[in-house]
Design a protein around this motif. Sequence first.
Motif, mmCIF file in Angstrom:
data_model
loop_
_atom_site.group_PDB
_atom_site.id
_atom_site.type_symbol
_atom_site.label_atom_id
_atom_site.label_comp_id
_atom_site.label_asym_id
_atom_site.label_seq_id
_atom_site.Cartn_x
_atom_site.Cartn_y
_atom_site.Cartn_z
ATOM 1 N N VAL A 162 0.822 -1.204 0.000
ATOM 2 C CA VAL A 162 0.000 0.000 0.000
ATOM 3 C C VAL A 162 0.859 1.258 0.000
ATOM 4 O O VAL A 162 0.550 2.232 -0.676
ATOM 5 C CB VAL A 162 -0.955 0.000 1.210
ATOM 6 N N LYS A 163 1.947 1.201 0.754
ATOM 7 C CA LYS A 163 2.733 2.424 0.916
ATOM 8 C C LYS A 163 3.508 2.798 -0.345
ATOM 9 O O LYS A 163 4.025 3.890 -0.465
ATOM 10 C CB LYS A 163 3.647 2.302 2.140
ATOM 11 N N THR A 181 -2.281 5.606 -4.127
ATOM 12 C CA THR A 181 -3.049 6.714 -4.700
ATOM 13 C C THR A 181 -4.538 6.384 -4.731
ATOM 14 O O THR A 181 -5.383 7.193 -4.345
ATOM 15 C CB THR A 181 -2.576 6.988 -6.149
ATOM 16 N N ARG A 182 -4.851 5.187 -5.191
ATOM 17 C CA ARG A 182 -6.262 4.808 -5.292
ATOM 18 C C ARG A 182 -6.900 4.652 -3.916
ATOM 19 O O ARG A 182 -8.049 5.025 -3.704
ATOM 20 C CB ARG A 182 -6.404 3.525 -6.095
ATOM 21 N N LEU A 183 -6.143 4.121 -2.986
ATOM 22 C CA LEU A 183 -6.656 3.968 -1.630
ATOM 23 C C LEU A 183 -6.943 5.342 -1.014
ATOM 24 O O LEU A 183 -7.966 5.535 -0.345
ATOM 25 C CB LEU A 183 -5.634 3.194 -0.795
ATOM 26 N N ALA A 184 -6.046 6.287 -1.241
ATOM 27 C CA ALA A 184 -6.269 7.640 -0.718
ATOM 28 C C ALA A 184 -7.574 8.212 -1.270
ATOM 29 O O ALA A 184 -8.369 8.813 -0.535
ATOM 30 C CB ALA A 184 -5.087 8.551 -1.075
ATOM 31 N N GLU A 185 -7.814 8.006 -2.550
ATOM 32 C CA GLU A 185 -9.052 8.505 -3.157
ATOM 33 C C GLU A 185 -10.288 7.848 -2.556
ATOM 34 O O GLU A 185 -11.299 8.508 -2.301
ATOM 35 C CB GLU A 185 -9.043 8.218 -4.667
ATOM 36 N N GLU A 186 -10.220 6.545 -2.362
ATOM 37 C CA GLU A 186 -11.406 5.844 -1.859
ATOM 38 C C GLU A 186 -11.659 6.146 -0.385
ATOM 39 O O GLU A 186 -12.809 6.301 0.039
ATOM 40 C CB GLU A 186 -11.283 4.338 -2.091
ATOM 41 N N GLU A 219 -2.825 3.461 9.192
ATOM 42 C CA GLU A 219 -2.119 2.207 8.897
ATOM 43 C C GLU A 219 -1.603 2.172 7.455
ATOM 44 O O GLU A 219 -0.562 1.601 7.169
ATOM 45 C CB GLU A 219 -3.077 1.024 9.134
ATOM 46 N N THR A 220 -2.360 2.774 6.540
ATOM 47 C CA THR A 220 -1.982 2.696 5.125
ATOM 48 C C THR A 220 -1.266 3.971 4.656
ATOM 49 O O THR A 220 -1.025 4.138 3.456
ATOM 50 C CB THR A 220 -3.213 2.443 4.235
#
Lengths: 115, 115, 115, 115
Positions: free
Chosen positions: C56-57, C63-68, D82-83
Amino acid sequence: MYDLRELTEAVRTFNRDRDWEQFHDAKSLLLALVGEVGEVAELLQWQPAATVREDVKAGRLHTRLAEELADVLLYLVMLADETGVDLGPAAAVKLAATAQRYPASKFRGQAPERQ
Amino acid sequence: MYDLRELTEAVRTFNRDRDWEQFHDAKSLLLALVGEVGEVAELLQWQPAATVREDVKAGRLHTRLAEELADVLLYLVMLADETGVDLGPAAAVKLAATAQRYPASKFRGQAPERQ
Amino acid sequence: MYDLRELTEAVRTFNRDRDWEQFHDAKSLLLALVGEVGEVAELLQWQPAATVREDVKAGRLHTRLAEELADVLLYLVMLADETGVDLGPAAAVKLAATAQRYPASKFRGQAPERQ
Amino acid sequence: MYDLRELTEAVRTFNRDRDWEQFHDAKSLLLALVGEVGEVAELLQWQPAATVREDVKAGRLHTRLAEELADVLLYLVMLADETGVDLGPAAAVKLAATAQRYPASKFRGQAPERQ
């Protein structure tokens, strides 16, 4: 394919053929199910409650909803299989228990309070 | 009760007996399903991924998981019935389409990328 | 924009400018939130638990995780605003209550049992 | 406590004091968040869409909803931490991007189609 055992068998074969069981621990399958529930939610979220039934039964929304509900069922079947839950009987038992907990004579027309 | 048509019929009778169909618009049923998925999540969330299979197959967690997965199925059946989706065939169609999209020869051992 | 009041204000302006408040009853907003949580789930579902932190890092997933996660927060802020919940103080109160319920001296290193 | 950095810091301290970071891989935290979203769903599912706003703003439902929305925020903050996602700026960026994608002049009064 209406029989949950047949469906379970078909899903097992599908996954065995692709050697995908290795990814299917219970937490990952549950997240996959959550993903599919999310897709159902995206289809329904802005539909007005009053007209959703008509909107769904006609046209494109119906097709996509069928696909997403199918995905939810497929992952539910996988999750049950992975955790050794026999889904059909479990549902029958739960329905019978709920029927006892909410006798028709007492709860007719009343939404059950959660909690 | 493994047959999804039988299960659908049993759930219909259950709701008709209590006059609960009035609460069962698609968005409310979907939220109820989300609630039950949430209960499955609460059972699994802190289980170590490595041992969840063994932990689930023995003891108390298994019983509770069976109940919660049953609830997910029951609301899924209600949601499909409310929206006119024939769940069994929809799942068979989706499984066949997915099998075509991910040929075993090409995707063996590879987790499908989402998106 | 770290302040939840500022964020709430920005979201209000965004929706007012588009006349979208009309769609934002609590159940619809909750389904929208469920949809976004589903997108987070789709990003994480097949990640091996052991390596998800590193995966993830770095790179695209982050990037996608930040958006979601941002989308989840935005709908949470809208849902709280729609239902008159003051999210920041509510979280502080809940954290304090949880701290009392699970004293560090007694629960150190033990996952809290749900139920 | 309206500042997301302060809230993140408070949650970190809470977890460090209990040595609970060891349970907080991304998938487990996401399932915990799903569990809390499920509890919000259980509160709202049978509320009539037309009266939910009034019902929520008065009485018991409001208190419980505040608690559950707080739980969603707390797990969201933990998952972001965490992420390595900085939640406040991510939300500001996403809101700005969405504003560009749906110009007010073009989308006023129209629910955005989810694809």
